[in-house]
Motif scaffolding. Structure first.
Motif, PDB file in Angstrom:
ATOM      1  N   ILE A  59       0.836  -1.205   0.000  1.00 48.46           N
ATOM      2  CA  ILE A  59       0.000   0.000   0.000  1.00 48.46           C
ATOM      3  C   ILE A  59       0.868   1.251   0.000  1.00 48.46           C
ATOM      4  O   ILE A  59       0.680   2.166  -0.813  1.00 48.46           O
ATOM      5  N   HIS A  60       1.840   1.309   0.909  1.00 49.93           N
ATOM      6  CA  HIS A  60       2.640   2.531   1.050  1.00 49.93           C
ATOM      7  C   HIS A  60       3.838   2.562   0.110  1.00 49.93           C
ATOM      8  O   HIS A  60       4.255   3.632  -0.322  1.00 49.93           O
ATOM      9  N   GLY A  61       4.392   1.387  -0.187  1.00 49.15           N
ATOM     10  CA  GLY A  61       5.585   1.356  -1.038  1.00 49.15           C
ATOM     11  C   GLY A  61       5.258   1.387  -2.516  1.00 49.15           C
ATOM     12  O   GLY A  61       5.918   2.072  -3.307  1.00 49.15           O
ATOM     13  N   ALA A  62       4.238   0.623  -2.928  1.00 53.40           N
ATOM     14  CA  ALA A  62       3.900   0.539  -4.357  1.00 53.40           C
ATOM     15  C   ALA A  62       2.692   1.399  -4.700  1.00 53.40           C
ATOM     16  O   ALA A  62       2.334   1.497  -5.876  1.00 53.40           O
ATOM     17  N   GLY A  63       2.031   1.973  -3.701  1.00 51.44           N
ATOM     18  CA  GLY A  63       0.898   2.854  -3.952  1.00 51.44           C
ATOM     19  C   GLY A  63      -0.355   2.104  -4.394  1.00 51.44           C
ATOM     20  O   GLY A  63      -1.196   2.670  -5.085  1.00 51.44           O
TER      21      GLY A  63
END
Length: 146
Positions: A59-63
């Motif tokens: 979620i936060h790294g690959a969006g």
């Protein structure tokens, strides 16, 4: 007379490791149901933690959106399980063959030890052993017939 028993293992650490692993396997086989439940619970918590961390990284790294991250993690674990199961199935014939060889070797060692013990026993010890075995067998047959 030459001893029929095998020599001491060259690597006693390997023997100790095998004894410890066999002890763990035996203790897990007779472990009470509550301990199996606790072990399953602990494994499930580890799975949930790993899936949550992977999901947050996606979620936060690959969006990614939360739904797609959850689906990715879910199918990743399924794929990992299928690959591990396929690897296990490919190794299974080798493991079965190794188990058969180890059991055969164990049976040969036991047979040699029993023959050596029998030959080293006195006539009186042999008579006592055979009469005790006869009494047990006769008692068992009588008990089954009653």
């Amino acid at each position: 007379m030459k001893s029929l028993l095998p020599k001491a293992p060259a690597n006693p650490l390997k023997l100790a490791k095998n004894v410890v692993v066999a002890g763990f396997i035996a203790s897990w086989a007779i472990m009470p149901e509550l301990l199996w439940h606790k072990l399953g619970f602990i494994l499930h918590v580890f799975y949930e933690v790993a899936s949550f961390l992977l999901e947050e990284a996606l979620i936060h790294g690959a969006g990614m959106q939360k739904y797609y991250a959850q689906m990715t993690v879910f199918y990743f674990f399924w794929l990992s399980g299928i690959v591990l199961f396929a690897f296990f199935l490919r190794r299974l014939p080798h493991l079965i063959q190794k188990l058969k060889a180890e059991l055969h070797l164990f049976a040969l060692r036991l047979k040699d030890r029993l023959i050596e013990t029998w030959l080293a026993s006195s006539l009186w010890q042999k008579i006592k052993f055979l009469s005790f075995q006869f009494a047990l067998m006769a008692g068992g047959i009588v008990w089954l017939l009653i």
